[in-house]
Write a protein that holds these residues in place. Sequence first.
Motif, PDB file in Angstrom:
ATOM      1  N   ILE A 198      -0.435 -13.911  13.252  1.00  0.00           N
ATOM      2  CA  ILE A 198      -0.575 -13.728  14.692  1.00  0.00           C
ATOM      3  C   ILE A 198       0.663 -14.207  15.445  1.00  0.00           C
ATOM      4  O   ILE A 198       0.892 -13.816  16.589  1.00  0.00           O
ATOM      5  CB  ILE A 198      -1.844 -14.457  15.202  1.00  0.00           C
ATOM      6  CG1 ILE A 198      -2.248 -13.954  16.586  1.00  0.00           C
ATOM      7  CG2 ILE A 198      -1.655 -15.954  15.157  1.00  0.00           C
ATOM      8  CD1 ILE A 198      -2.681 -12.515  16.635  1.00  0.00           C
ATOM      9  N   ILE A 199       1.506 -15.031  14.795  1.00  0.00           N
ATOM     10  CA  ILE A 199       2.736 -15.534  15.408  1.00  0.00           C
ATOM     11  C   ILE A 199       3.923 -14.675  14.972  1.00  0.00           C
ATOM     12  O   ILE A 199       4.105 -14.406  13.786  1.00  0.00           O
ATOM     13  CB  ILE A 199       2.974 -17.005  15.028  1.00  0.00           C
ATOM     14  CG1 ILE A 199       1.799 -17.866  15.503  1.00  0.00           C
ATOM     15  CG2 ILE A 199       4.282 -17.517  15.640  1.00  0.00           C
ATOM     16  CD1 ILE A 199       1.550 -17.840  16.999  1.00  0.00           C
ATOM     17  N   GLU A 200       4.730 -14.260  15.922  1.00  0.00           N
ATOM     18  CA  GLU A 200       5.815 -13.310  15.688  1.00  0.00           C
ATOM     19  C   GLU A 200       6.742 -13.725  14.552  1.00  0.00           C
ATOM     20  O   GLU A 200       7.123 -12.902  13.710  1.00  0.00           O
ATOM     21  CB  GLU A 200       6.627 -13.139  16.980  1.00  0.00           C
ATOM     22  CG  GLU A 200       7.830 -12.222  16.863  1.00  0.00           C
ATOM     23  CD  GLU A 200       7.442 -10.767  16.681  1.00  0.00           C
ATOM     24  OE1 GLU A 200       8.030 -10.112  15.802  1.00  0.00           O
ATOM     25  OE2 GLU A 200       6.537 -10.296  17.405  1.00  0.00           O
ATOM     26  N   SER A 201       7.125 -14.997  14.487  1.00  0.00           N
ATOM     27  CA  SER A 201       8.148 -15.424  13.532  1.00  0.00           C
ATOM     28  C   SER A 201       7.583 -15.950  12.219  1.00  0.00           C
ATOM     29  O   SER A 201       8.343 -16.403  11.358  1.00  0.00           O
ATOM     30  CB  SER A 201       9.019 -16.518  14.160  1.00  0.00           C
ATOM     31  OG  SER A 201       8.227 -17.641  14.505  1.00  0.00           O
ATOM     32  N   VAL A 202       6.274 -15.917  12.037  1.00  0.00           N
ATOM     33  CA  VAL A 202       5.644 -16.472  10.837  1.00  0.00           C
ATOM     34  C   VAL A 202       5.114 -15.341   9.971  1.00  0.00           C
ATOM     35  O   VAL A 202       4.523 -14.385  10.472  1.00  0.00           O
ATOM     36  CB  VAL A 202       4.498 -17.437  11.210  1.00  0.00           C
ATOM     37  CG1 VAL A 202       3.800 -17.958   9.952  1.00  0.00           C
ATOM     38  CG2 VAL A 202       5.030 -18.602  12.043  1.00  0.00           C
ATOM     39  N   ARG A 203       5.321 -15.472   8.661  1.00  0.00           N
ATOM     40  CA  ARG A 203       4.799 -14.502   7.706  1.00  0.00           C
ATOM     41  C   ARG A 203       4.021 -15.224   6.604  1.00  0.00           C
ATOM     42  O   ARG A 203       4.242 -16.396   6.335  1.00  0.00           O
ATOM     43  CB  ARG A 203       5.934 -13.690   7.063  1.00  0.00           C
ATOM     44  CG  ARG A 203       6.659 -12.777   8.035  1.00  0.00           C
ATOM     45  CD  ARG A 203       5.779 -11.615   8.478  1.00  0.00           C
ATOM     46  NE  ARG A 203       6.461 -10.710   9.388  1.00  0.00           N
ATOM     47  CZ  ARG A 203       6.420 -10.811  10.708  1.00  0.00           C
ATOM     48  NH1 ARG A 203       5.742 -11.804  11.281  1.00  0.00           N
ATOM     49  NH2 ARG A 203       7.054  -9.944  11.472  1.00  0.00           N
ATOM     50  N   ALA A 204       3.127 -14.472   5.960  1.00  0.00           N
ATOM     51  CA  ALA A 204       2.403 -14.991   4.806  1.00  0.00           C
ATOM     52  C   ALA A 204       3.197 -14.714   3.534  1.00  0.00           C
ATOM     53  O   ALA A 204       3.816 -13.650   3.404  1.00  0.00           O
ATOM     54  CB  ALA A 204       1.028 -14.343   4.700  1.00  0.00           C
ATOM     55  N   VAL A 205       3.181 -15.678   2.626  1.00  0.00           N
ATOM     56  CA  VAL A 205       3.614 -15.380   1.265  1.00  0.00           C
ATOM     57  C   VAL A 205       2.533 -14.469   0.696  1.00  0.00           C
ATOM     58  O   VAL A 205       1.368 -14.844   0.628  1.00  0.00           O
ATOM     59  CB  VAL A 205       3.734 -16.659   0.416  1.00  0.00           C
ATOM     60  CG1 VAL A 205       4.077 -16.312  -1.024  1.00  0.00           C
ATOM     61  CG2 VAL A 205       4.778 -17.597   1.007  1.00  0.00           C
ATOM     62  N   GLU A 206       2.884 -13.249   0.341  1.00  0.00           N
ATOM     63  CA  GLU A 206       1.859 -12.288  -0.066  1.00  0.00           C
ATOM     64  C   GLU A 206       1.212 -12.691  -1.387  1.00  0.00           C
ATOM     65  O   GLU A 206       1.831 -13.333  -2.250  1.00  0.00           O
ATOM     66  CB  GLU A 206       2.459 -10.896  -0.169  1.00  0.00           C
ATOM     67  CG  GLU A 206       2.879 -10.325   1.175  1.00  0.00           C
ATOM     68  CD  GLU A 206       3.160  -8.839   1.124  1.00  0.00           C
ATOM     69  OE1 GLU A 206       2.193  -8.063   1.033  1.00  0.00           O
ATOM     70  OE2 GLU A 206       4.347  -8.484   1.161  1.00  0.00           O
ATOM     71  N   ALA A 207      -0.048 -12.310  -1.526  1.00  0.00           N
ATOM     72  CA  ALA A 207      -0.808 -12.641  -2.726  1.00  0.00           C
ATOM     73  C   ALA A 207      -0.062 -12.174  -3.973  1.00  0.00           C
ATOM     74  O   ALA A 207       0.465 -11.065  -4.025  1.00  0.00           O
ATOM     75  CB  ALA A 207      -2.185 -12.000  -2.659  1.00  0.00           C
ATOM     76  N   GLY A 208      -0.013 -13.046  -4.988  1.00  0.00           N
ATOM     77  CA  GLY A 208       0.613 -12.692  -6.253  1.00  0.00           C
ATOM     78  C   GLY A 208       2.114 -12.575  -6.214  1.00  0.00           C
ATOM     79  O   GLY A 208       2.710 -11.945  -7.089  1.00  0.00           O
ATOM     80  N   ASP A 233      -2.788  -4.470 -10.488  1.00  0.00           N
ATOM     81  CA  ASP A 233      -2.440  -4.547 -11.901  1.00  0.00           C
ATOM     82  C   ASP A 233      -3.685  -4.696 -12.760  1.00  0.00           C
ATOM     83  O   ASP A 233      -3.796  -4.111 -13.833  1.00  0.00           O
ATOM     84  CB  ASP A 233      -1.501  -5.728 -12.156  1.00  0.00           C
ATOM     85  CG  ASP A 233      -0.148  -5.541 -11.495  1.00  0.00           C
ATOM     86  OD1 ASP A 233       0.278  -4.391 -11.361  1.00  0.00           O
ATOM     87  OD2 ASP A 233       0.457  -6.552 -11.108  1.00  0.00           O
ATOM     88  N   VAL A 234      -4.645  -5.500 -12.285  1.00  0.00           N
ATOM     89  CA  VAL A 234      -5.897  -5.682 -13.013  1.00  0.00           C
ATOM     90  C   VAL A 234      -6.620  -4.350 -13.135  1.00  0.00           C
ATOM     91  O   VAL A 234      -7.129  -3.971 -14.182  1.00  0.00           O
ATOM     92  CB  VAL A 234      -6.798  -6.716 -12.305  1.00  0.00           C
ATOM     93  CG1 VAL A 234      -8.184  -6.740 -12.932  1.00  0.00           C
ATOM     94  CG2 VAL A 234      -6.166  -8.104 -12.373  1.00  0.00           C
ATOM     95  N   ALA A 235      -6.639  -3.602 -12.028  1.00  0.00           N
ATOM     96  CA  ALA A 235      -7.383  -2.350 -12.002  1.00  0.00           C
ATOM     97  C   ALA A 235      -6.761  -1.279 -12.893  1.00  0.00           C
ATOM     98  O   ALA A 235      -7.459  -0.547 -13.593  1.00  0.00           O
ATOM     99  CB  ALA A 235      -7.478  -1.836 -10.570  1.00  0.00           C
ATOM    100  N   ARG A 236      -5.441  -1.172 -12.882  1.00  0.00           N
ATOM    101  CA  ARG A 236      -4.819  -0.066 -13.612  1.00  0.00           C
ATOM    102  C   ARG A 236      -4.431  -0.453 -15.030  1.00  0.00           C
ATOM    103  O   ARG A 236      -3.885   0.365 -15.767  1.00  0.00           O
ATOM    104  CB  ARG A 236      -3.586   0.424 -12.861  1.00  0.00           C
ATOM    105  CG  ARG A 236      -2.435  -0.554 -12.814  1.00  0.00           C
ATOM    106  CD  ARG A 236      -1.264   0.041 -12.043  1.00  0.00           C
ATOM    107  NE  ARG A 236      -0.165  -0.900 -11.968  1.00  0.00           N
ATOM    108  CZ  ARG A 236       0.973  -0.666 -11.332  1.00  0.00           C
ATOM    109  NH1 ARG A 236       1.146   0.489 -10.730  1.00  0.00           N
ATOM    110  NH2 ARG A 236       1.928  -1.567 -11.287  1.00  0.00           N
TER     111      ARG A 236
END
Length: 654
Positions: A198-208, A233-236
């Motif tokens: 929700i904050i412009e300058s903040v990002r999440a470290v993406e899962a995996g 990867d689990v699915a395919r």
Amino acid sequence: MCGIAGVLGPGETLGITERMTSALFHRGPDDGGYETLCGRGESARGTFGNRRLAILDLTAAGHQPMSYAGGKYWITYNGEIYNYRELRAELARDGLEFHTNGDTEVILAGWARWGPGVLLRLRGMFAFSIWDRDEERAYLARDPFGIKPLYFTESDGNVLFASEVRALLASERIERTLCPTAVESYLATGSVTEPWTIIESVRAVEAGSLIKVDCSGGTAVMKPPQQFASVFDVARDQEGDRANAARERVHKKSTGTPRELRRALRDSVSHHLVSDVPVALFLSGGLDSASVVALASEVSQTRLDSFTVTFDEAEFSEAAPARIVAEKFGTRHHEIALSAGSMLSALPRAFSAMDQPSLDGINTYVVSGAVAAHDIKVVLSGLGGDELFGGYPSFRRASAIAPLWKLPGTVRRATAAAAGFSSDPRLDRISTLLRGAQPAQAAYLASRTLFSGRDIRKLTGAQIAADSAATKSTGDDERLTLLQRVSLYETTGYMRNTLLRDSDVFSMAHSLELRVPFVDREVARIAMSLPDSTKLRRGISKPILFEAIADLLPASLRTRPKRGFTLPFERWIREELFREVDGRLSSPGIESIGLDATATRRVWSEFQASERGMSWSRPWALYTLVRWAELNDVALNRTLKLPEPAADPVDASR
């Protein structure tokens, strides 16, 4: 389980880290610490901070930040590694030494032995940063399902990271400015889609994913993220259509598939019970939580506590079916009665605990607080069963509408366009269905879309972001079946961005660790490899799951309709919360966060008038966004001053 924070790079970083770590006290009230990170020649390269909730190795040896190999490696870590004992034994055979009895040192020893390759061996939930003194490099990593959160920002040559967005705000190094893309994503789905926040300058470290931060120069330099594992990867990771066809034949001829699933679930629950403090169980009246209770009672060496929340409103209470399950398995059962008044009085505290605006999650805050009040630190949840075994309406919708994709695309698009001209939200949903690139995506969008793209344009004047999670082509791989694709949309969309995030934030607000045995790599591997016919059967929800453990459960669960754990918001908004919501949706804060006042009031008016298909969730989502922005002094345009937050946002006297 902990709250982690840190600053990577040059300068006076300790004070910044202290502010962020202090903002995470609720995540780890048992212990806390800081460590200055040194590079070659003992030059300072940043600071790690940690707040600890002691679950494994309750002694002072479990203190973090923790070092290994004479200070070559340091870690600040949040999570639980359920196979740490097996990994520890393997590493010990290779000659690595241990001085603690917890999982944190096992991650460090695994890193020393295998480097980033250890990430593929970890079974559990995790978010951590590791510092390598010799390389003068830090690593940020997060588990493949995204169970544990981790966020970062770059500021003046430094990289800041933390377990919560609000902790990064507490650093006083970033602007409290809303991200327009995140606002649009929130309006589309009721939560913010990662990697945005929700904050412009903040990002999440993406899962995996794994991110390297080079601190050898005068600044901290972030390298592009590397994806080391994913739900996809689990699915395919199958042997193609022939393997699925073989499983179909096996399932028809024997009970081999249910037995395999039963074994994996039992093993996962057994690993999720590993703890040096007592573990309790969330118990609703549904199949998922009952399955966890059944298997946990089977493998546990001690009698377990189970908790069910009951309500004054009979239609929302699951006391009776939960009581049947608790009696069958002999748990110490606790029924926590919550009145409308007590739930409403908890809303201000729930909003104060909310890390990012979310349509969901307040129910988790309420039940987590009730469980934590019994001095419980760890609880198991049935979250994930619906996503993996076909429990949501999106699975049936996908199966029902799949024949429409045999029609010419021009016919479908023309029908979608015609339906899109209607002001009826139900026809708008049909339009959304027909616009999907394929039936799995269409069914998911129809189930999870809160405001349509047209509605968002009216509310914000902007188009919804084209690469939002609601439209990512996660499940487009031709090797996947229809329902495997739906599972991927549900697990990487709704589960990751709403359920897991809210479960973490609102349970940890009460210093409670919530574990999810269904969200396990082996369980997911089996679930994603099952033929579609095992997930849909007339009259039975999640038939393969029920078949796997039917002999353990009360027969009444077979015919009981699926119900989610919900609160009576519809009535509250029309009665006790009416003046509060009405006031917020008329406040100056509306325009300061980029919402059009006229369009916002129209949503509120349509709800009050009970217009066709108008759910309580739409005005509540707008109210939540406004309220969160006010509480956190956040705006889209910093030249507009937000109003001061009210002392008490709930007027329950009406």
